[in-house]
Design a protein around this motif. Structure first.
Motif: not given
Length: 714
Positions: A301, A305, A309, A436, A448-449, A451-452
């Motif tokens: 992850m 990023q 990203y 994510c 992660y949430r 990011l989603a």
């Protein structure tokens, strides 16, 4: 002097913008020129991170003499396979029928009507590797087109008919839509026949991650308790995580390994591969709680990023395999350089990561942990006490290891970096949203949430359109064009550059899946409504009424010679398999029996071929699991509890529907009239779980542990 590709936005096409070849992008201009001049088209397909694509460009497409032959005899078209996977599928099928194999670069010759009649992959500049030289192929094809036109036309028609008809899957009667555990057992046994029980993975080299096969085995263990399935799934992930296919310093996985030991990768790093491996590792962590999976999830992850990203919220496509014309140069090491970086710590580092004077690949060292059982062990374990003299006994997240990696990364950052493919693809971004969500479910890391959620907002703002372009397939913002400075083209800085390529079936299937996963990690019903809207759109514009399957292209798309039904689970799952699982989930959520029956019919129509070749249909096999075993409907109702939501998500419960019925400051999912599972569920009061099947629920329970007990006993 640049050619027409200088006005394109694809990094792969821009790489060819200064070739002496008179390249056209795919489109009406090139096709009309072919017809007006009665010349065959040469279509050359590749992608920016493709090593052999770069090799053929250097050897042939940059050579003025070769370019003169190509320009005189053909209308030359360059295609980025990631921008136009529909064309890549069609012409790859043709080359596989002609040559018995495929790959990239893909070079295929077409009649002025766009029908293929000959093709291959890499062609050398001179006769070698038992391959004819590129120049001789060009001249032979041109002569054959002029002197044997009738035979060429017949071959092209025959190949086109073959492509149009080359698909499994038939419509089956309602009474045949039955699945049992014997079917699943056959799939497991057939898959295990291909498993490498010593080195992980499936089949011989080259080895691909095959994450769908891993996920099927994890599910099989969950449902049956079969230890061999769990062992093979974990062995495969472990060997990849500790191997050279994994970047031991920065995280992230290369596309595949060229050898059976997972040591030597093709060094390109693709967004979709990393998304799919994160999903598999997250599900493995939920089952096993092994710390190497949580570490690798976090590192991968971080890699995504840090490297893939966009600051605006989208994910880029890939990092190249080559730097300075050499594959893997950015990632490999000389022992002396490590001595210079780490000093007295270098001995332990080299021992740990298989570094030697002579190297482990072409005189260089690819970092890998060859003996993790020695590096990582508990010194207090009496069974491992004898190993204390051989290994340091690090933990997976040992501060000393973190420090070594940081110093090595600082040195590596001084090197010329691999080139970035900075186009943003709808389907791959949707896969990353699912990754994510899965990583958040497994680890509970709020980043992660978030990011989603940022990514779905980006996709809805930048890639949503109207009509055929309800969503677009590819997006590029030239104002932050990462490729421009490297290539030096005259591409204008125009800001938003919306490619008018309509989204394909897999784009929509992955996006619907992402909406489903977003609802699970947020509890927001609006994501299910978006998924339902998209599903109606896909059925209307991609569905094949006779069989219930879906075409890869939109009904109104008219620049392809055939509409294909893609059913194989390859590097990414097929759009049809993901759509079938979406239909089952959403059919359950919204109580649309037609959707559930369509999913069952699609799976049943392929059941025999899934049983014979589960490795090629492994995502389909997970769908068969969903039809074979109970599909639970689970609701967290009452006053919203962050703790209970996270505790539930971290549990391994495959193939279930999960919703939240609550009204609070954190969440706004209520008894929506379209969501029958939420009917009569409380939205305030004590937080509790309901376990349901076919919309009939047991008495609610307060704790996740009680819910798990109900599932095991039901």
């Amino acid at each position: 002097m640049s050619n027409r590709l200088a006005k394109e936005s694809s990094p792969y096409l821009l790489q060819h913008a200064h070739n002496p070849v008179d390249w056209f992008p795919w489109g009406d201009e090139a096709i009309q020129k072919s017809r007006d001049e009665d010349k065959p088209m040469l279509v050359s397909i590749g992608y920016s991170a493709c090593h052999w694509c770069h090799v053929m460009e250097r050897e042939s497409f940059e050579d003025p003499e070769t370019a003169e032959i190509m320009n005189r005899l053909f209308v030359n078209i360059k295609i980025d396979r990631e921008e136009r996977p529909d064309l890549d599928q069609i012409y790859m099928d043709a080359v596989q029928a002609i040559a018995g194999n495929g790959g990239w670069p893909l070079n295929v010759f077409l009649t002025p009507e766009g029908k293929p009649f000959y093709g291959g992959t890499y062609f050398p500049p001179v006769n070698m590797y038992n391959r004819a030289s590129w120049k001789s192929v060009l001249q032979s094809i041109s002569i054959a087109f002029r002197e044997k036109r009738k035979e060429i036309e017949e071959q092209a028609n025959s190949l086109t008919n073959h492509i149009a008809g080359s698909v499994f899957g038939t419509q089956v009667l309602m009474e045949e839509r039955v699945f049992d555990q014997e079917d699943v057992q056959v799939m497991q046994e057939q898959l295990m026949k291909t498993a490498d029980g010593k080195k992980g993975g499936f089949g011989a080299a080259p080895k691909f991650p095959q994450t769908f096969s891993i996920r099927f085995l994890l599910q099989h263990h969950y449902y049956t308790g079969d230890q061999a399935s769990l062992d093979q799934a974990c062995l495969s992930l472990d060997k990849m995580i500790y191997g050279g296919i994994y970047d031991q310093l920065a995280g992230g996985f290369a596309r595949y390994s060229t050898d059976e030991d997972w040591l030597v990768p093709h060094f390109e790093k693709m967004l979709y591969d990393n998304a799919l491996i994160i999903i598999a590792m997250s599900e493995a962590f939920q089952l096993t709680r092994k710390t190497n999976y949580s570490r690798a999830i976090r590192e991968t992850m971080d890699f995504v990023q840090n490297e893939l990203y966009s600051k605006k919220g989208g994910f880029y496509s890939a990092l190249d395999a080559d730097t300075e014309g050499e594959e893997g140069k950015y990632y490999t090491w000389d022992k002396n350089e490590i001595l210079d970086v780490l000093g007295s710590d270098a001995k332990d580092f080299c021992s740990m990561y298989d570094v030697s004077e002579r190297g482990n690949w072409e005189g260089k060292n690819i970092l890998r942990i060859k003996f993790p059982e020695i590096v990582f062990f508990n010194k207090k374990d009496p069974k491992l006490g004898g190993m204390a003299a051989e290994g340091p006994g690090f933990s997976e997240n040992d501060p000393k290891l973190v420090g070594w990696k940081r110093r090595m990364m600082e040195r590596r950052s001084e090197r010329i970096r691999p080139r970035l493919d900075d186009k943003i693809l709808l389907g791959w971004n949707a896969l990353m949203i699912t990754a994510c969500c899965k990583a958040f479910a497994a680890l509970g890391d709020e980043r992660y949430r978030s990011l989603a959620l940022k990514n779905i907002a980006f996709l809805e703002e930048k890639m949503k359109g109207v009509g055929t372009n309800f969503f677009i397939h590819s997006y590029k913002n030239t104002a932050e064009n990462e490729t421009r400075a490297v290539i030096g083209t005259d591409q204008p800085e125009t800001g938003d550059d919306r490619q008018n390529i309509p989204a394909f079936l897999d784009d929509y299937a992955f996006l619907i899946e992402a909406y489903i996963q977003l609802q699970e990690v947020t509890g927001e019903a609006k994501f299910l409504i978006s998924a339902k809207t998209l599903t109606h759109w896909v059925i209307e514009n991609f569905g094949e009424e006779d069989t219930g399957y879906f075409f890869y292209t939109h009904a109104a798309q008219n620049d392809v010679i055939v509409r294909k039904r893609d059913i194989y689970d390859g590097a990414t799952p097929s759009g049809n398999s993901v759509m079938a699982l979406n239909l089952l989930y959403l059919g359950t959520v919204f109580d649309v029996n037609e959707w559930k029956q369509r999913a069952a019919g699609n799976a049943a129509g392929l059941k025999d071929v899934i049983k014979r070749y589960p490795g090629s249909f492994a995502f389909w096999a997970t769908l068969v699991n969903a039809f074979t075993y109970p599909l639970y409907e689970i609701v967290l109702a009452g006053t919203y509890s962050v703790e209970k939501h996270k505790e539930f998500l971290e549990k391994a419960i495959p193939n279930r529907v999960f919703q939240i019925s609550s009204v609070s400051n954190q969440i706004s999912s209520v008894n929506h009239p379209e969501l029958p599972i939420l009917r009569n569920k409380p939205v305030v009061g004590q937080s509790q779980f309901f376990l349901c099947r076919d919309y009939s629920c047991q008495q609610p329970v307060k704790e996740v542990s009680d819910l798990i007990r109900l599932i095991k006993n039901s």
